[in-house]
Structures are given as C-alpha cells and as structure tokens.
Design an enzyme around this catalytic site. Structure first.
Site, PDB file in Angstrom:
ATOM      1  N   VAL A 140       0.839  -1.202   0.000  1.00  0.00           N
ATOM      2  CA  VAL A 140       0.000   0.000   0.000  1.00  0.00           C
ATOM      3  C   VAL A 140       0.878   1.258   0.000  1.00  0.00           C
ATOM      4  CG1 VAL A 140      -0.699   1.001   2.236  1.00  0.00           C
ATOM      5  CG2 VAL A 140      -2.402  -0.068   0.792  1.00  0.00           C
ATOM      6  N   HIS A 141       0.562   2.195  -0.880  1.00  0.00           N
ATOM      7  CA  HIS A 141       1.377   3.417  -0.944  1.00  0.00           C
ATOM      8  C   HIS A 141       0.510   4.622  -1.236  1.00  0.00           C
ATOM      9  CE1 HIS A 141       1.437   1.460  -4.929  1.00  0.00           C
ATOM     10  NE2 HIS A 141       1.506   2.670  -5.452  1.00  0.00           N
TER      11      HIS A 141
END
Length: 282
Positions: A199-200
């Site tokens: 996740v970014h």
DNA sequence: GTTCTAGAAC
DNA sequence: GTTCTAGAAC
C-alpha cells in the site's frame, strides 16, 4: 525459414536474402554465441567481462540517442543490473525460475525493495517511510509506505485506521516542507487498482510537469476517480471498516484526456502536456 | 510499474 | 513520410 541441426543444436533462421544464406557450420556458431549471451544475461553481473572482447559490438543493439527526458525517467543501469542479479539469485535460491507475480524480485514488488533502500528514503519513522517516486509524474511526487506489509487497499481494516491517518499526516508534512508549497497545489491519495504491491500513498503536485508522464493511463490514474483521496479512504475505513473500490474503476483509465484544471479535452498526450504549461505558476 | 514496437492516425 | 498509441513482454 530454414532449420538445420549441427552437433545436437537445432537452429532456425529466417532467410531474408537467399544469397545471404549461412552454412550449417556458420549457423551453428551463431547459435552457440546467441545461447552463450543468453546464459550470461541470466547469470546477471557474474561475468562482466566481454567474452568476445569487442564489448558487444557484434550483438545487435537498438540505437537510441541519449535524451534528457529518458535520463530523468530511467533508473540507473547499475540499479537495473543489481535488480537483475537479485532476481536471478533469488530464483536460484528457490531452485527454480518462478514466474509468479508474488515472487520476490518481480517488477510489482519493486516498492518493497525501494522502501528499504536508505538512498531512496526521504523520511522515516517507526511506522512509515517516504520515498521519491522513481518515475515522478509531477515536479514533486512522493510515496508514503507503511513498514508493515500491507499488500493493497483491499486488506485494510478498521485496525489500520491509525496507521492510515498517520500516513496522511506524514504526507501533509511532506507538502509543508516543500519549497514550492505556496505556488503548487498538492493531492494525496491512492490508486484504486495499483500495479505495485505494498500500500502506498501518493503525494503529488498538480503541475504534472514531468517527462515521466507519458500516456493516458498515467494521466487518468491521477486525474479521475481512479485517484482515491486519502481523506475519503480514511472515512471509508472509519465508517465501513474497509475500503471499497468502485466496480469498473479500470475503465476510468481509458477516459478521454481532460485538463484537470479547466476540463478542456485534448486528443493526444503531447497536446495535453503543451496545454498544461499554461497552468504552471508564473 | 516500464520498455518496446507494430500499426493506426495523421 | 512522422507522430502517437496500445498492448505484449518483462
């Protein structure tokens, strides 16, 4: 196409000019050289010396002028070589060449590697790390990643709420410390269907003034609802305990090219990019 | 995610 | 002829 066998090697070669035909023996050595080069590539940087001694001059290469844009966008060859070596050694460790998208070293695992690299880190604390996007789509483009392995938005639950809020806070901090924060607008958000694992949170200035922004997918991923605002994601987590991605989000990437400031439509990326200059701060 | 390139569009 | 995109390959 002709096929011949010599010393156990089967060789296929298209005949462009029938008078340019090689003998079977010549074809054999061409094939041996080709396979040697292939093996050498597979071994990564293990054998750096040129086996032929002409620095690959006999190997057909695509000629490309060194362009500034390309230099700004492409990762350093040394990084690429290191990644290749890493990929190969990992395959060797597992005793096989794996093609699984989950395998370490696959392109979609790149962020996990980058976030651990101290040279890439621009901020870190006990919960998150910030790196510059390797192919920034604007003058400022950072990624905020949690240390905790979280593959995507899909696995986020209520217990991740504090972490995701912290990611937003760090994103805000990044904007505040930016020297051009007063003249540029920023947005912070997630891609609905990201290509890269882990996740970014994107922190991206809205100038989109970058040679790495090259196609419709790039553009629409930041300027349509494909880009999910961080605040909305947090709200979803708080109210539903999970993040829902709208069905058909991938179709958003195919929408016509429309300026995110004045909503004018453009036929091509170059035309759009030319127009974007008119919205740059003076 | 990127690169590369065939072929569509101009 | 050149420019640009879309999709395969990585």
């Amino acid at each position: 196409m002709i096929k011949c066998q010599f010393a156990g090697l089967s060789v296929r070669r298209p005949i462009i000019n029938p008078f340019d035909c090689l003998t079977y023996r010549q074809l054999f050595w061409v094939e041996v050289q080709r396979r040697l080069l292939k093996t050498e590539n597979a071994l990564g940087s293990k054998f750096k010396e040129d086996p032929i001694g002409d620095h690959g001059a006999r190997t057909k290469r695509r000629l490309q002028p060194a362009s500034e844009d390309k230099e700004r966008c492409r990762e350093a060859p040394s990084v690429k070589a290191a990644k290749q070596t890493e990929k190969v050694s990992e395959s060797i460790k597992h005793g096989e060449a794996t093609k699984s998208s989950e395998s370490f070293g696959h392109w979609n695992q790149g962020l996990k590697t980058s976030m651990q690299d101290s040279k890439m880190q621009v901020y870190k604390d006990d919960k998150v790390v910030v790196i510059k996007d390797k192919y920034p789509k604007a003058r400022y483009h950072w990624l905020v990643l949690p240390w905790q392995t979280i593959s995507s938005l899909k696995v986020l639950r209520e217990e991740h709420c504090a972490l995701v809020k912290h990611m937003q806070q760090v994103a805000d901090q990044m904007v505040q410390q930016c020297p051009d924060a007063s003249s540029l607008r920023f947005r912070t958000g997630y891609h609905a269907i990201p290509s890269m694992s882990q996740v970014h949170l994107h922190v991206i200035s809205q100038d989109f003034d970058s040679p790495c922004l090259k196609n419709k997918k790039h553009w629409n991923s930041f300027t349509t609802d494909y880009f999910m605002e961080s605040h909305d994601v947090i709200q979803m987590l708080e109210t539903n305990g999970r993040v829902t991605v709208k069905e058909g989000s991938s179709e958003l990437l195919k929408l016509p090219l429309r300026c995110h400031v004045c909503r004018k439509e453009f036929p091509t990326i170059p035309a759009l990019k030319e127009h974007l200059k008119s919205h740059l701060p003076s």
